[in-house]
Scaffold this motif. Structure first.
Motif, PDB file in Angstrom:
ATOM      1  N   ASP A  71      64.543 -70.142  13.370  1.00 20.54           N
ATOM      2  CA  ASP A  71      64.183 -69.258  14.296  1.00 20.54           C
ATOM      3  C   ASP A  71      64.997 -69.244  15.707  1.00 20.54           C
ATOM      4  N   ALA A 101      63.989 -73.043  19.948  1.00 19.08           N
ATOM      5  CA  ALA A 101      62.720 -73.166  19.314  1.00 19.08           C
ATOM      6  C   ALA A 101      61.587 -73.596  20.185  1.00 19.08           C
ATOM      7  N   ALA A 120      54.517 -74.387  15.095  1.00 16.20           N
ATOM      8  CA  ALA A 120      54.511 -75.238  16.395  1.00 16.20           C
ATOM      9  C   ALA A 120      54.295 -76.516  16.394  1.00 16.20           C
ATOM     10  N   ALA A 147      61.650 -73.972  12.360  1.00 14.46           N
ATOM     11  CA  ALA A 147      61.607 -73.899  13.607  1.00 14.46           C
ATOM     12  C   ALA A 147      63.333 -73.601  14.047  1.00 14.46           C
ATOM     13  N   CYS A 151      53.513 -69.873  17.447  1.00 13.17           N
ATOM     14  CA  CYS A 151      54.514 -69.774  16.215  1.00 13.17           C
ATOM     15  C   CYS A 151      53.893 -70.762  15.050  1.00 13.17           C
ATOM     16  N   SER A 152      54.061 -70.225  14.076  1.00 14.01           N
ATOM     17  CA  SER A 152      53.575 -71.043  12.855  1.00 14.01           C
ATOM     18  C   SER A 152      53.980 -72.374  12.421  1.00 14.01           C
ATOM     19  N   LEU A 169      60.367 -70.788  22.391  1.00 15.45           N
ATOM     20  CA  LEU A 169      59.390 -69.977  21.547  1.00 15.45           C
ATOM     21  C   LEU A 169      58.062 -70.647  21.460  1.00 15.45           C
ATOM     22  N   ALA A 170      57.991 -71.918  21.060  1.00 10.84           N
ATOM     23  CA  ALA A 170      56.504 -72.545  21.217  1.00 10.84           C
ATOM     24  C   ALA A 170      56.063 -72.770  22.456  1.00 10.84           C
ATOM     25  N   GLY A 214      54.769 -69.202  23.167  1.00 13.23           N
ATOM     26  CA  GLY A 214      53.618 -68.742  22.099  1.00 13.23           C
ATOM     27  C   GLY A 214      52.266 -69.418  22.699  1.00 13.23           C
TER      28      GLY A 214
END
Length: 493
Positions: free
Chosen positions: A97, A358, A375, A94, A372-373, A361-362, A365
């Motif tokens: 990213d 991060a 998250a 995380a 996110c993969s 992004l979470a 998403g």
């Protein structure tokens, strides 16, 4: 104590909310989390508005050291000890990213970012084991860390662990670019607009402010400590205040970003200017409202810097507040389990430049249906939170202690004359605990009872503010809210 980053910053002031509006998503807070989330959502086609109680970046992000690093002191071993290396691996993913997204944004918007190594160092022989443990756990999850012997720095060290190709930026420059980027996408950023209430109903969420209302399909609460905290996050966070100073140094300054493995924290980085390099030194942190003298903490930090960098000239000094999660991992996701209309992001433990992006992004998403993969590592209602119960019990025992002792002392404190300039004290006026201070030759009298959970505030002699030792709310001498989770001021007496 104004942040060094605002000294020459040019961020245009933005108007407050003027009318009631409706959008797809309202974001509360214009720091790194709020603005990054707003940009990501706007890029996905959503209509977004941002509410900021003060100015863009005026709280945590704009006061940070702005280290963009996946090596985060000794956080790796703390997370692995509590949750295991598999969870640490997803946490690292995380943060990687977050680092990549932020550096790409900087490159696209001509924001200077220096790629430098990050080093966690041992201040004494007793911290060597922590250095070894951080090296081993970060290597175990795939980070190319290196174990160091002696460090070429002016102050004593006993080895360290290094991760190359991390970065440092001017956080206010980043926030200014983010704010401009979201506005270019049609997002309205309303400053001087404090969110004060939240109401659900009819498939929408209504946020009331001191300037009007915003209706939205969902809300992102991107404040340091979540306001509208119906999920009890305040009980899972420890509010921490730390101090920073900028110096002109006649000699060389370290070229790497450094942070100590133990206490008191010593954090260093450089900042290149047109006339040379400024040394930034941070540390001497403590839990908010729980030290005898904040000014003493500041003096300790300044003395250390001037001892090891002779001739250093103080340029600026300031402070920052962040929140340490009792379970070691940040909380990013629903305010309440089983709901999606109100999302929160908090608990970055002073590593918000990577964790904050991060989190954005979470959040984006989750809202757009493209999670996110990794998250789940930030999930605020994860089963692993049960393991944090003991730490939570200890933290809340301290809260209970400060609640009771604060009231006992307040009830027994008799009124006196006006405090000396720059001073404040709590005293009892009738049955009311009252906070009295003198700043700028003006004596102000306000309630000493924090409106969040009725803790008794304490005078901060470094920043001339009233700080609540329960959950970190802070107030100006006139009672104005400076930091949450409180959303209402201290009433005037």
């Amino acid at each position: 104590m104004t942040s060094f980053w605002f000294t020459d910053a040019e961020i245009p002031a933005r108007l407050p909310l003027a009318d009631d509006i409706a959008v797809d998503t309202v974001v509360i807070g214009a720091g790194i989390v709020g603005l990054s989330t707003a940009l990501l959502l706007a890029e996905s086609g959503r209509e977004v508005a941002v509410l900021e109680a003060r100015r863009v970046g005026s709280v945590t992000t704009g006061a940070s050291t702005a280290k963009i690093s996946v090596l985060q002191g000794v956080r790796g071993q703390a997370i692995a000890h509590r949750h295991g290396t598999a969870v640490l691996s997803r946490y690292v993913a995380a943060n990687l990213d977050g680092l990549d997204w932020l550096l790409e944004f900087c490159a696209d918007h001509d924001i200077a970012a220096q790629r430098v190594p990050a080093i966690t160092f041992a201040q004494n022989a007793g911290e060597r084991d922590a250095i070894r443990a951080e090296y081993e756990v970060t290597r175990a999850v795939g980070l190319p860390t290196e174990l160091l012997g002696e460090l070429d720095v002016a102050f004593p060290t006993h080895g360290g662990v290094r991760l190359r190709e991390q970065a440092q930026v001017d956080p206010v420059a980043v926030l200014a670019a983010l704010a401009a980027a979201v506005e270019a996408r049609g997002v309205s950023v309303f400053e001087s607009t404090r969110a004060q209430g939240l109401r659900r109903g009819g498939g929408t969420v209504e946020v009331s402010t001191d300037h009007g209302k915003v209706s939205a399909g969902n809300v992102v609460v991107a404040t340091g400590s979540p306001i509208f905290d119906r999920g009890g996050f305040f009980a899972r966070l420890v509010a921490q205040r730390s101090y920073l100073a900028a110096f002109d140094v006649p000699g060389p300054v370290p070229s790497e970003m450094l942070i100590s493995a133990g206490q008191p924290t010593r954090s260093l980085r450089r900042y290149p200017t047109g006339t040379g390099e400024v040394l930034l030194v941070g540390g001497s942190g403590h839990e908010v409202g729980r030290v005898e003298s904040e000014a003493g903490q500041v003096a300790e930090l300044l003395d250390w810097a001037q001892r090891w960098f002779p001739g250093a000239r103080l340029v600026d000094r300031w402070s920052a507040q962040d929140y340490h999660p009792i379970g070691e991992l940040p909380y990013v996701g629903p305010l309440l389990p089983g709901t999606d209309d109100v999302q929160v992001a908090t608990g970055f433990a002073k590593w918000g430049m990577t964790n904050g992006v991060a989190a954005a992004l979470a959040l984006a998403g989750r809202i757009t249906g493209q999670p996110c993969s990794w998250a789940d590592v930030y999930e605020p209602w994860r089963p692993g939170e049960v393991k944090a119960l003991m730490a939570g019990a200890q933290a809340n025992a301290a809260v209970a202690r400060y609640l009771s002792t604060g009231w006992v002392h307040a009830v027994g404190a008799r009124p006196g004359g006006a405090p000396a300039e720059g001073c404040g004290r709590v005293e009892r006026h009738g049955v009311h605990p009252t906070a009295v201070s003198t700043v700028g030759a003006e004596t102000r009298v306000v309630s000493a009872v924090c409106p969040h959970l009725r803790g008794i505030v304490a005078w901060n002699d470094a920043e001339q503010s009233w700080d609540c030792p329960l959950h970190g709310s802070r107030f100006a001498p006139d009672g104005t809210v400076l930091e949450g989770p409180a959303t209402q001021p201290l009433p005037r007496r």
